[in-house]
Design a protein around this motif. Structure first.
Motif, PDB file in Angstrom:
ATOM      1  N   VAL A   3       0.864  -1.181   0.000  1.00  0.00           N
ATOM      2  CA  VAL A   3       0.000   0.000   0.000  1.00  0.00           C
ATOM      3  C   VAL A   3       0.898   1.227   0.000  1.00  0.00           C
ATOM      4  N   ASP A   5       0.395   5.210   0.144  1.00  0.00           N
ATOM      5  CA  ASP A   5      -0.553   6.303   0.339  1.00  0.00           C
ATOM      6  C   ASP A   5       0.019   7.259   1.371  1.00  0.00           C
ATOM      7  N   VAL A  10      -5.478   6.315   6.044  1.00  0.00           N
ATOM      8  CA  VAL A  10      -5.783   5.359   4.974  1.00  0.00           C
ATOM      9  C   VAL A  10      -4.848   4.160   5.076  1.00  0.00           C
ATOM     10  N   ARG A  11      -3.555   4.428   5.300  1.00  0.00           N
ATOM     11  CA  ARG A  11      -2.600   3.323   5.432  1.00  0.00           C
ATOM     12  C   ARG A  11      -2.982   2.401   6.580  1.00  0.00           C
ATOM     13  N   LEU A  14      -6.090   0.314   5.773  1.00  0.00           N
ATOM     14  CA  LEU A  14      -5.853  -0.757   4.802  1.00  0.00           C
ATOM     15  C   LEU A  14      -4.989  -1.871   5.392  1.00  0.00           C
ATOM     16  N   LEU A  18      -7.011  -5.221   5.156  1.00  0.00           N
ATOM     17  CA  LEU A  18      -6.459  -6.251   4.273  1.00  0.00           C
ATOM     18  C   LEU A  18      -5.833  -7.376   5.098  1.00  0.00           C
ATOM     19  N   VAL A  25       0.563  -7.228   4.528  1.00  0.00           N
ATOM     20  CA  VAL A  25       0.574  -5.869   3.992  1.00  0.00           C
ATOM     21  C   VAL A  25       1.810  -5.096   4.445  1.00  0.00           C
ATOM     22  N   ALA A  27       3.028  -1.063   4.153  1.00  0.00           N
ATOM     23  CA  ALA A  27       2.478   0.246   3.826  1.00  0.00           C
ATOM     24  C   ALA A  27       3.559   1.313   3.930  1.00  0.00           C
ATOM     25  N   VAL A  47      -1.493  -1.288  -4.111  1.00  0.00           N
ATOM     26  CA  VAL A  47      -2.528  -0.252  -4.041  1.00  0.00           C
ATOM     27  C   VAL A  47      -1.765   1.067  -4.007  1.00  0.00           C
ATOM     28  N   LYS A  99     -11.435   7.743  -4.101  1.00  0.00           N
ATOM     29  CA  LYS A  99     -11.688   8.090  -2.698  1.00  0.00           C
ATOM     30  C   LYS A  99     -12.879   9.036  -2.612  1.00  0.00           C
ATOM     31  N   PHE A 103     -14.453  -0.204   1.149  1.00  0.00           N
ATOM     32  CA  PHE A 103     -13.426  -1.223   1.373  1.00  0.00           C
ATOM     33  C   PHE A 103     -13.812  -2.541   0.714  1.00  0.00           C
ATOM     34  N   LEU A 106     -12.927  -2.330  -2.895  1.00  0.00           N
ATOM     35  CA  LEU A 106     -11.481  -2.372  -3.094  1.00  0.00           C
ATOM     36  C   LEU A 106     -10.961  -3.803  -2.986  1.00  0.00           C
TER      37      LEU A 106
END
Length: 218
Positions: A3, A5, A10-11, A14, A18, A25, A27, A47, A99, A103, A106
């Motif tokens: 990820v 971002d 947001v990070r 996610l 996720l 994940v 990020a 992402v 955005k 979710f 996504l």
């Protein structure tokens, strides 16, 4: 899953979401770091936000494709114009989410990207282990594996009892020169933990200095 971002909220969301879907994940919050991570070729999908500090998502995507990195990329942005979406797709994006996003949508897009890229594979049965398409089952318990983890397990299961070298796994799962050699050890570690969680501890055996083999007696 990677990820990229610049919004910490947001990070974090996610990573949690996720992760709850069974995905591992990583990020990061800026373009240069995202490009460096994605260039390793060790992720199943990325992402990628468009507006990033240091290097825009468009430029990150453009550089990845120029370098031959074919990891699926799902663009994520507050920009919802048709031209913006078309620009991203023209650069090699595999999908586009606007955005604020759902979710559920996504995750559905990510899973669809992975399914489209996954080649059809024959059913493999080794003892209590069954691999059928994208599903791995151990003694009637499904094992939640990422696409890479499943690919590693499938390669070993197709040659039960035979030692497979790290270099062979690297080429078979990631492609020539696409990732660092130690990524094999990392993913075998992920795979073992998930197998152990369903009672298949010891299924993947390390042959020191040689590689790994699947023990059909486990």
């Amino acid at each position: 899953m990677l990820v990229v971002d610049d919004e910490p909220g947001v990070r974090a969301a996610l990573v949690r979401g996720l992760g709850a879907e069974g995905m591992d994940v990583v990020a990061v919050g800026d373009g240069p770091t995202g490009l460096a991570e994605a260039s390793t070729g060790t992720f199943d999908a990325v992402v990628l936000d468009i507006i990033l500090p240091g290097l825009s998502g468009y430029r990150v995507l453009e550089q990845l494709r120029a370098d031959g990195v074919e990891t699926p990329v799902l663009l994520l942005s507050a920009k919802d114009g048709e031209v913006d979406q078309a620009d991203g797709l023209d650069l090699g994006a595999d999908g586009y989410v606007v955005k604020p996003f759902s979710f559920v949508v996504l995750v559905a897009q990510l899973r669809a990207l992975l399914r489209r890229r996954a080649p059809s594979a024959p059913r493999v049965v080794v003892g209590a282990l069954t691999l059928d398409g994208e599903t791995a089952v151990w003694a009637d318990r499904e094992v939640g594996l990422s696409a890479r983890e499943l690919a590693v397990l499938r390669h070993l299961a197709q040659r039960p009892g035979i030692t497979v070298t790290k270099d062979e796994l690297l080429t078979a799962v990631w492609g020539d020169g696409a990732a660092a050699r130690n990524v094999v050890e990392v993913y075998v570690g992920y795979l073992r933990r998930k197998l152990a969680a369903v009672g298949a501890d010891g299924l993947v055996v390390t042959e020191r200095g040689r590689g790994y083999r699947l023990d059909p007696r486990s």
